[in-house]
Design an enzyme around this catalytic site. Sequence first.
Site, mmCIF file in Angstrom:
data_model
loop_
_atom_site.group_PDB
_atom_site.id
_atom_site.type_symbol
_atom_site.label_atom_id
_atom_site.label_comp_id
_atom_site.label_asym_id
_atom_site.label_seq_id
_atom_site.Cartn_x
_atom_site.Cartn_y
_atom_site.Cartn_z
ATOM 1 N N ASP A 66 -81.517 5.237 -46.917
ATOM 2 C CA ASP A 66 -82.767 5.306 -46.171
ATOM 3 C C ASP A 66 -83.830 4.369 -46.712
ATOM 4 O O ASP A 66 -83.641 3.734 -47.748
ATOM 5 C CB ASP A 66 -83.296 6.743 -46.155
ATOM 6 C CG ASP A 66 -83.207 7.435 -47.510
ATOM 7 O OD1 ASP A 66 -83.176 6.739 -48.545
ATOM 8 O OD2 ASP A 66 -83.166 8.668 -47.534
ATOM 9 N N ASP A 134 -85.900 21.215 -49.352
ATOM 10 C CA ASP A 134 -85.662 21.997 -48.143
ATOM 11 C C ASP A 134 -84.242 21.801 -47.604
ATOM 12 O O ASP A 134 -83.922 22.212 -46.499
ATOM 13 C CB ASP A 134 -86.692 21.651 -47.064
ATOM 14 C CG ASP A 134 -86.622 20.205 -46.604
ATOM 15 O OD1 ASP A 134 -85.788 19.429 -47.129
ATOM 16 O OD2 ASP A 134 -87.406 19.838 -45.707
ATOM 17 N N HIS A 136 -82.773 18.792 -47.145
ATOM 18 C CA HIS A 136 -82.528 17.548 -46.414
ATOM 19 C C HIS A 136 -81.624 16.616 -47.205
ATOM 20 O O HIS A 136 -81.641 16.593 -48.432
ATOM 21 C CB HIS A 136 -83.836 16.854 -45.988
ATOM 22 C CG HIS A 136 -84.635 16.247 -47.093
ATOM 23 N ND1 HIS A 136 -85.743 16.870 -47.622
ATOM 24 C CD2 HIS A 136 -84.511 15.074 -47.742
ATOM 25 C CE1 HIS A 136 -86.265 16.100 -48.565
ATOM 26 N NE2 HIS A 136 -85.529 15.001 -48.665
ATOM 27 N N GLU A 141 -83.958 15.822 -41.957
ATOM 28 C CA GLU A 141 -84.611 17.109 -42.181
ATOM 29 C C GLU A 141 -83.734 18.218 -41.599
ATOM 30 O O GLU A 141 -82.795 17.951 -40.844
ATOM 31 C CB GLU A 141 -86.004 17.091 -41.548
ATOM 32 C CG GLU A 141 -86.929 16.006 -42.110
ATOM 33 C CD GLU A 141 -87.416 16.242 -43.545
ATOM 34 O OE1 GLU A 141 -86.995 17.227 -44.197
ATOM 35 O OE2 GLU A 141 -88.235 15.432 -44.013
#
Length: 189
Positions: A66, A134, A136, A141
Amino acid sequence: MKVVLGTHEEISRLIAEEVIEQIRRKPNSVLGLATGTSPLGVYHNLINANKKGLISFKQIITFNLDEYVGLDGNHNQSYRYFMNVNLFDHIDINKDNTHVLKGVGNYLEYASHYDEEIANCGGIDLQILGLGSDGHIAFNEPHTSFASLTHIADLTESTIHDNSRLFNAVSEVPTKAVTMGLKSIMQAK
């Protein structure tokens, strides 16, 4: 195989050993790489192995997961910069064989061909991943489709907050990123 390890150093060493074995088996491997604090120990171990002559990256091709939208590769928080400073500048890799998504310029066009470029190289042989707080993976996400390919992602408040520790202020953290999709990642061998 289930492995339980106690320290970041142990985990980093074990992952680096897997990468080293992959490179020994296939000196022209295609590696999927991650950024963030999790893989730093792995990269340190790989640098040491390269400096000792145990492995060479001369034939290796890499694809990173990314990049932030709005940061160019010279920005000290871009993932291109991160990879150069923490790995590529310290090993015998041809930087033309290192692929990091673009966050500026023609980033949408580049992203639209990223999965095809990976396929043209034979696919990713070994993918290194980290998980966000979380859950991801890359910047996928929790609501991201399992069928997703490389795309633009809106970052959640928790991801922005978590990443703000690396910036001067939370307001400096980009709110979008270009990321390999979950399907893209799961296609790794």
